[in-house]
Scaffold this motif. Structure first.
Motif, short mmCIF file in Angstrom:
data_model
loop_
_atom_site.label_atom_id
_atom_site.label_comp_id
_atom_site.label_asym_id
_atom_site.label_seq_id
_atom_site.Cartn_x
_atom_site.Cartn_y
_atom_site.Cartn_z
N PHE A 197 38.00 39.08 46.88
CA PHE A 197 37.25 38.28 45.91
C PHE A 197 35.82 38.78 45.76
N MET B 297 40.04 30.95 41.94
CA MET B 297 41.00 31.76 42.71
C MET B 297 40.77 31.59 44.21
N SER C 36 43.31 29.66 46.99
CA SER C 36 43.94 30.44 48.05
C SER C 36 43.40 30.11 49.43
N SER D 52 48.43 35.51 48.21
CA SER D 52 47.87 35.44 46.87
C SER D 52 48.95 35.04 45.86
N TYR E 136 49.11 31.53 43.64
CA TYR E 136 49.35 31.48 42.19
C TYR E 136 50.46 30.50 41.85
N ALA F 245 43.35 31.39 36.60
CA ALA F 245 43.21 31.66 38.04
C ALA F 245 44.56 32.01 38.64
N LEU G 50 45.52 35.54 40.38
CA LEU G 50 46.02 35.61 41.75
C LEU G 50 47.33 36.40 41.81
#
Length: 289
Positions: free
Chosen positions: A22, A34, A38, A72, A76, A110, A114
């Protein structure tokens, strides 16, 4: 090291890798979303990647990007599942869902980002030669797409308006995609990295994934919403068939326990080195969230 301690330690490694990813992205609200989406969670899927690789002699230094990719991708899926068009949830891991904290557009973007980040992480040269990275990319794509998670979610949505509740066989097939596919890939990825036969780990993870979902269905009925960090009893409210509604609570518990035993049996070729994966399977049906 106890299993909870190991799980927490691996979660920390995964969080650090995601944080580094990130940090390379633009300073924008969608990136904050995001990172928010996560953060937290048990990181069970990422743990399966790290531990299956570790069991086969591959250090977390090598496998960490694959574990972060799995998490990740999982993040999502949660962001999109929580949207009003899907499960319409306002709470995840004890916090407002992304579309509640920001808005639906940010949540969609987002989640999209991801998903693509997951595949970018699998291009990390530290994972090994290009051929190996391509195997990982193809495996994750299959697990997350129209043969895996997306198919499972589509079947789940269709079940809400079906003329009759799903049968046990149909629910098992649905959950093999929605929940089981990513769990299978996570466990198999260690074998891919170690260039070993993934069959025993695939069989382990297939049983584990189904046990995980049955445990989720049990928690939806008997769990504490505060501990779970999300809305419970939503399946019953929606009139959806679950393992509990079809089997009954006691039989569902017995089935989950049997699946854990089956999963552990598949690890026999690895001997004592599989103990952490055995502990993971047992944790799956003992958890409270």
């Amino acid at each position: 090291m106890s299993f909870p301690t190991l799980l927490a330690a691996d979660a920390g490694l995964i969080q650090a890798r995601l944080k580094a990813a990130f940090a390379e992205l633009p300073d924008q609200p969608v990136i904050y979303a995001m990172a928010y989406a996560s953060a937290g969670g048990k990181r069970l899927r990422g743990f399966l990647t790290l531990e299956s690789a570790r069991m086969l002699g591959i250090s977390p230094i090598v496998s960490i990007s694959a574990a972060a990719a799995v998490e990740s991708l999982h993040a999502y899926s949660l962001v999109h599942d929580d949207l009003p068009a899907m499960d319409n949830d306002a709470l995840r891991r004890g916090l407002p869902t992304v579309h509640i904290k920001w808005d639906e557009a940010t949540a969609i973007l987002a989640g999209d980002a991801l998903q693509t980040l997951a595949f970018e992480l699998l291009t990390d040269p530290a994972l090994g030669p290009a051929e190996m990275r391509l195997k990982l990319i193809a495996g994750l794509a299959k697990a997350s797409g129209a043969q895996g998670m997306v198919l499972g979610q589509a079947l789940d949505i269709a079940a809400e308006s079906a003329a009759s509740p799903l049968t046990l066989e149909e629910i098992t097939a649905l959950q093999a995609g929605k929940t089981g596919a990513l769990i299978r890939f996570a466990a198999e990825s260690g074998a891919i990295l170690a260039q070993q036969n993934p069959r025993p780990l695939r069989a382990y993870a297939t049983a584990l994934g189904l046990a995980f979902q049955i445990a989720d269905d049990i928690l939806d009925v008997t769990g504490d919403a505060t501990k779970a960090g999300k809305r419970l009893q939503k399946d019953a409210a929606a009139g959806k068939a679950t393992f509990v509604s079809l089997l009954g609570l006691d039989a569902a518990r017995a089935r989950a326990k049997s699946l854990v035993s089956e999963a552990c049996d598949h690890l026999a070729p690895y001997g004592a080195s599989a103990q952490n994966l055995i502990d993971c399977a047992r944790f799956t049906i003992a958890r409270e969230s």
